[in-house]
Scaffold this motif. Structure first.
Motif, PDB file in Angstrom:
ATOM      1  N   LYS A   1       0.842  -1.203   0.000  1.00 39.47           N
ATOM      2  CA  LYS A   1       0.000   0.000   0.000  1.00 39.47           C
ATOM      3  C   LYS A   1       0.879   1.255   0.000  1.00 39.47           C
ATOM      4  CE  LYS A   1      -4.254  -0.683   1.420  1.00 39.47           C
ATOM      5  NZ  LYS A   1      -5.534  -0.099   0.903  1.00 39.47           N
ATOM      6  N   GLN A   2       1.983   1.196   0.749  1.00 44.17           N
ATOM      7  CA  GLN A   2       2.883   2.366   0.784  1.00 44.17           C
ATOM      8  C   GLN A   2       3.523   2.599  -0.585  1.00 44.17           C
ATOM      9  OE1 GLN A   2       2.759   4.540   3.164  1.00 44.17           O
ATOM     10  NE2 GLN A   2       1.296   3.135   4.136  1.00 44.17           N
ATOM     11  N   VAL A   3       3.860   1.504  -1.271  1.00 43.18           N
ATOM     12  CA  VAL A   3       4.402   1.653  -2.631  1.00 43.18           C
ATOM     13  C   VAL A   3       3.345   2.322  -3.510  1.00 43.18           C
ATOM     14  CG1 VAL A   3       5.077   0.393  -4.735  1.00 43.18           C
ATOM     15  CG2 VAL A   3       6.043  -0.273  -2.513  1.00 43.18           C
ATOM     16  N   GLY A   4       2.123   1.892  -3.346  1.00 43.14           N
ATOM     17  CA  GLY A   4       1.023   2.482  -4.126  1.00 43.14           C
ATOM     18  C   GLY A   4       0.868   3.963  -3.851  1.00 43.14           C
ATOM     19  N   PHE A   5       0.967   4.343  -2.598  1.00 40.21           N
ATOM     20  CA  PHE A   5       0.828   5.768  -2.258  1.00 40.21           C
ATOM     21  C   PHE A   5       1.996   6.574  -2.842  1.00 40.21           C
ATOM     22  CE2 PHE A   5      -2.997   5.653  -0.131  1.00 40.21           C
ATOM     23  CZ  PHE A   5      -3.028   4.824   0.974  1.00 40.21           C
ATOM     24  N   SER A   6       3.197   5.982  -2.836  1.00 41.79           N
ATOM     25  CA  SER A   6       4.349   6.707  -3.406  1.00 41.79           C
ATOM     26  C   SER A   6       4.141   6.909  -4.905  1.00 41.79           C
ATOM     27  CB  SER A   6       5.639   5.914  -3.188  1.00 41.79           C
ATOM     28  OG  SER A   6       5.841   5.657  -1.816  1.00 41.79           O
ATOM     29  N   VAL A   7       3.679   5.876  -5.576  1.00 39.98           N
ATOM     30  CA  VAL A   7       3.422   5.991  -7.025  1.00 39.98           C
ATOM     31  C   VAL A   7       2.330   7.034  -7.274  1.00 39.98           C
ATOM     32  CG1 VAL A   7       2.575   4.774  -9.100  1.00 39.98           C
ATOM     33  CG2 VAL A   7       4.183   3.635  -7.537  1.00 39.98           C
ATOM     34  N   THR A   8       1.301   7.027  -6.429  1.00 44.03           N
ATOM     35  CA  THR A   8       0.197   7.995  -6.578  1.00 44.03           C
ATOM     36  C   THR A   8       0.706   9.418  -6.407  1.00 44.03           C
ATOM     37  OG1 THR A   8      -1.369   6.361  -5.675  1.00 44.03           O
ATOM     38  CG2 THR A   8      -2.065   8.673  -5.655  1.00 44.03           C
ATOM     39  N   GLU A   9       1.509   9.621  -5.351  1.00 47.81           N
ATOM     40  CA  GLU A   9       2.016  10.966  -5.067  1.00 47.81           C
ATOM     41  C   GLU A   9       2.862  11.473  -6.222  1.00 47.81           C
ATOM     42  OE1 GLU A   9       3.670  11.385  -1.184  1.00 47.81           O
ATOM     43  OE2 GLU A   9       3.598  13.563  -1.317  1.00 47.81           O
ATOM     44  N   ARG A  10       3.733  10.582  -6.730  1.00 53.33           N
ATOM     45  CA  ARG A  10       4.599  10.989  -7.842  1.00 53.33           C
ATOM     46  C   ARG A  10       3.745  11.306  -9.076  1.00 53.33           C
ATOM     47  NH1 ARG A  10       7.706   9.793 -12.119  1.00 53.33           N
ATOM     48  NH2 ARG A  10       9.843  10.631 -12.025  1.00 53.33           N
ATOM     49  N   HIS A  11       2.750  10.492  -9.303  1.00 54.62           N
ATOM     50  CA  HIS A  11       1.867  10.717 -10.466  1.00 54.62           C
ATOM     51  C   HIS A  11       1.180  12.079 -10.371  1.00 54.62           C
ATOM     52  CE1 HIS A  11      -0.817   9.776 -13.763  1.00 54.62           C
ATOM     53  NE2 HIS A  11      -1.875   9.944 -12.998  1.00 54.62           N
ATOM     54  N   MET A  12       0.724  12.404  -9.164  1.00 55.36           N
ATOM     55  CA  MET A  12       0.034  13.706  -9.014  1.00 55.36           C
ATOM     56  C   MET A  12       1.013  14.860  -9.241  1.00 55.36           C
ATOM     57  SD  MET A  12      -3.100  13.597  -6.380  1.00 55.36           S
ATOM     58  CE  MET A  12      -2.504  12.861  -4.876  1.00 55.36           C
ATOM     59  N   ASN A  13       2.227  14.699  -8.688  1.00 46.73           N
ATOM     60  CA  ASN A  13       3.204  15.789  -8.822  1.00 46.73           C
ATOM     61  C   ASN A  13       3.722  15.954 -10.251  1.00 46.73           C
ATOM     62  OD1 ASN A  13       3.730  17.298  -6.338  1.00 46.73           O
ATOM     63  ND2 ASN A  13       4.192  15.279  -5.457  1.00 46.73           N
ATOM     64  N   HIS A  14       3.623  14.926 -11.038  1.00 51.10           N
ATOM     65  CA  HIS A  14       4.166  15.020 -12.409  1.00 51.10           C
ATOM     66  C   HIS A  14       3.039  15.015 -13.449  1.00 51.10           C
ATOM     67  CE1 HIS A  14       8.427  14.714 -11.326  1.00 51.10           C
ATOM     68  NE2 HIS A  14       8.030  13.906 -10.362  1.00 51.10           N
ATOM     69  N   CYS A  15       2.461  13.861 -13.684  1.00 53.80           N
ATOM     70  CA  CYS A  15       1.515  13.723 -14.799  1.00 53.80           C
ATOM     71  C   CYS A  15       0.260  14.575 -14.585  1.00 53.80           C
ATOM     72  CB  CYS A  15       1.128  12.257 -14.961  1.00 53.80           C
ATOM     73  SG  CYS A  15       2.541  11.141 -14.943  1.00 53.80           S
ATOM     74  N   VAL A  16      -0.335  14.491 -13.356  1.00 48.74           N
ATOM     75  CA  VAL A  16      -1.581  15.249 -13.134  1.00 48.74           C
ATOM     76  C   VAL A  16      -1.291  16.754 -13.163  1.00 48.74           C
ATOM     77  CG1 VAL A  16      -3.474  15.695 -11.512  1.00 48.74           C
ATOM     78  CG2 VAL A  16      -2.617  13.358 -11.793  1.00 48.74           C
ATOM     79  N   ALA A  17      -0.190  17.141 -12.503  1.00 47.38           N
ATOM     80  CA  ALA A  17       0.157  18.575 -12.466  1.00 47.38           C
ATOM     81  C   ALA A  17       0.399  19.098 -13.891  1.00 47.38           C
ATOM     82  CB  ALA A  17       1.380  18.804 -11.596  1.00 47.38           C
ATOM     83  N   ASP A  18       1.121  18.330 -14.719  1.00 44.91           N
ATOM     84  CA  ASP A  18       1.363  18.747 -16.106  1.00 44.91           C
ATOM     85  C   ASP A  18       0.036  18.904 -16.853  1.00 44.91           C
ATOM     86  OD1 ASP A  18       4.015  18.580 -15.517  1.00 44.91           O
ATOM     87  OD2 ASP A  18       4.372  16.660 -16.580  1.00 44.91           O
ATOM     88  N   ALA A  19      -0.847  17.933 -16.648  1.00 44.08           N
ATOM     89  CA  ALA A  19      -2.140  17.972 -17.354  1.00 44.08           C
ATOM     90  C   ALA A  19      -2.930  19.211 -16.933  1.00 44.08           C
ATOM     91  CB  ALA A  19      -2.933  16.704 -17.027  1.00 44.08           C
ATOM     92  N   ILE A  20      -2.881  19.536 -15.652  1.00 42.48           N
ATOM     93  CA  ILE A  20      -3.614  20.720 -15.149  1.00 42.48           C
ATOM     94  C   ILE A  20      -3.048  21.982 -15.781  1.00 42.48           C
ATOM     95  CG2 ILE A  20      -3.911  22.147 -13.058  1.00 42.48           C
ATOM     96  CD1 ILE A  20      -4.359  19.408 -11.566  1.00 42.48           C
ATOM     97  N   ARG A  21      -1.735  22.046 -15.840  1.00 47.81           N
ATOM     98  CA  ARG A  21      -1.110  23.243 -16.422  1.00 47.81           C
ATOM     99  C   ARG A  21      -1.459  23.380 -17.914  1.00 47.81           C
ATOM    100  NH1 ARG A  21       2.986  22.503 -12.171  1.00 47.81           N
ATOM    101  NH2 ARG A  21       3.855  20.656 -13.245  1.00 47.81           N
ATOM    102  N   LYS A  22      -1.713  22.223 -18.555  1.00 50.44           N
ATOM    103  CA  LYS A  22      -2.065  22.264 -19.989  1.00 50.44           C
ATOM    104  C   LYS A  22      -3.585  22.378 -20.178  1.00 50.44           C
ATOM    105  CE  LYS A  22       0.673  18.572 -20.981  1.00 50.44           C
ATOM    106  NZ  LYS A  22       0.952  17.325 -21.712  1.00 50.44           N
ATOM    107  N   GLY A  23      -4.307  22.510 -19.051  1.00 51.27           N
ATOM    108  CA  GLY A  23      -5.764  22.648 -19.175  1.00 51.27           C
ATOM    109  C   GLY A  23      -6.468  21.315 -19.396  1.00 51.27           C
ATOM    110  N   GLU A  24      -5.790  20.204 -19.094  1.00 52.33           N
ATOM    111  CA  GLU A  24      -6.394  18.857 -19.289  1.00 52.33           C
ATOM    112  C   GLU A  24      -6.534  18.157 -17.938  1.00 52.33           C
ATOM    113  OE1 GLU A  24      -3.803  18.580 -23.456  1.00 52.33           O
ATOM    114  OE2 GLU A  24      -3.433  17.189 -21.783  1.00 52.33           O
ATOM    115  N   GLY A  25      -6.671  18.959 -16.873  1.00 50.64           N
ATOM    116  CA  GLY A  25      -6.652  18.394 -15.522  1.00 50.64           C
ATOM    117  C   GLY A  25      -7.784  17.425 -15.251  1.00 50.64           C
ATOM    118  N   GLU A  26      -8.995  17.802 -15.710  1.00 49.97           N
ATOM    119  CA  GLU A  26     -10.165  16.998 -15.321  1.00 49.97           C
ATOM    120  C   GLU A  26     -10.046  15.544 -15.772  1.00 49.97           C
ATOM    121  OE1 GLU A  26     -13.601  19.700 -15.413  1.00 49.97           O
ATOM    122  OE2 GLU A  26     -14.824  17.856 -15.344  1.00 49.97           O
TER     123      GLU A  26
END
Lengths: 99, 99, 99, 99
Positions: C59-84
């Motif tokens: 579960k901790q590995v999963g949370f680390s992957v989730t956190e990294r995903h939010m900081n990179h892929c989700v954040a990039d998508a939000i900045r490009k206006g594709e957050g939703e």
């Protein structure tokens, strides 16, 4: 983590609020339903089934709140360049929530 | 699994009942507390923290009901040579509960 | 939800990768440890304790992957206006993960 | 709770053992699969989906071990009049397992 946060919140519109309050009212009613089952000495397995149903409903409410938070507060923070702190804050709760 | 069961139930004594009802009343109050937080547009992370607290309290109620069930209904069934069916029934709920 | 995604991925640096692989190697070893306990007919409660330890580590590995995903892929998508869409995608997995 | 227990264990028969070891070998392989995904910088959401699959498989192994334990060790203890201690021991693990 229990200290309150004073962040700008994007208020829910009336429709959103009513939908969420309706779900929570139903959960409240289900909790009262379990009280009644305990009072009536109902079979434990049937009580456990009801507890499990409430857990699922509550978890779905949590996911809705999480999704809304990401789409509003976290997204705003990212656009303002404050994403990491906001993501860090959310992850602390998800870790607690997903234990 | 949702059909009701008609098994002999070892009724809780008054003290046991009051203790369990007190816990459930508190959970009911916590659910109303979240309704209030939604109405007041409180910060989502604070709402999630409360949802997580209710989840834990609810899970503990479930474990108490499970433990009592094992000590009474399952133990009686085992002594009567009907243990496997009773354990099977409980496992179905634990699988649902532990999803 | 099982179809593969072709998104731009921000590669982990060497240090990040080694840290994550180390955690996963340890989990792999713990799973082999349980195989040994089964072969040696070890007491079930001790086996359950080990399974629970692996679950927490995973579960901790999963949370680390989730956190990294939010900081990179989700954040990039939000900045490009594709957050939703990106948040929607992540929520689907979190709902699966948090069941 | 981490101290080892020396209880009489009803050994699994060969078929039971092979079935359980097969499940655990598959989980071991899935964990290695995730290591490969990390090495290949695969998309985080796909990694999370795999982690979630392993979690479910591991939880099912845990339930199988729990069910067997109840049908053997706990049932034996109940028949010998030592049910409460055995149930108490199992509940400690279920509380840990179901967190």
């Amino acid at each position: 983590m229990s200290e309150e946060h004073n962040h700008t919140v994007t208020p829910r519109n009336t429709e959103e609020k009513e939908k969420m309050l309706k779900r929570l009212k139903r959960i409240e009613g289900q909790v009262r339903g379990i009280q009644k089952m305990i009072e009536e000495d109902r079979y434990c397995v049937d009580i456990l089934i009801q507890i499990s149903a409430i857990e699922s409903a509550l978890k779905q409410v949590g996911f809705s709140v999480t999704e809304r938070h990401m789409n509003h507060c976290v997204a705003d923070a990212i656009r303002k360049g404050e994403g990491e702190a906001s993501i860090d804050e959310l992850m602390k709760v998800l870790r607690q929530f997903g234990k």
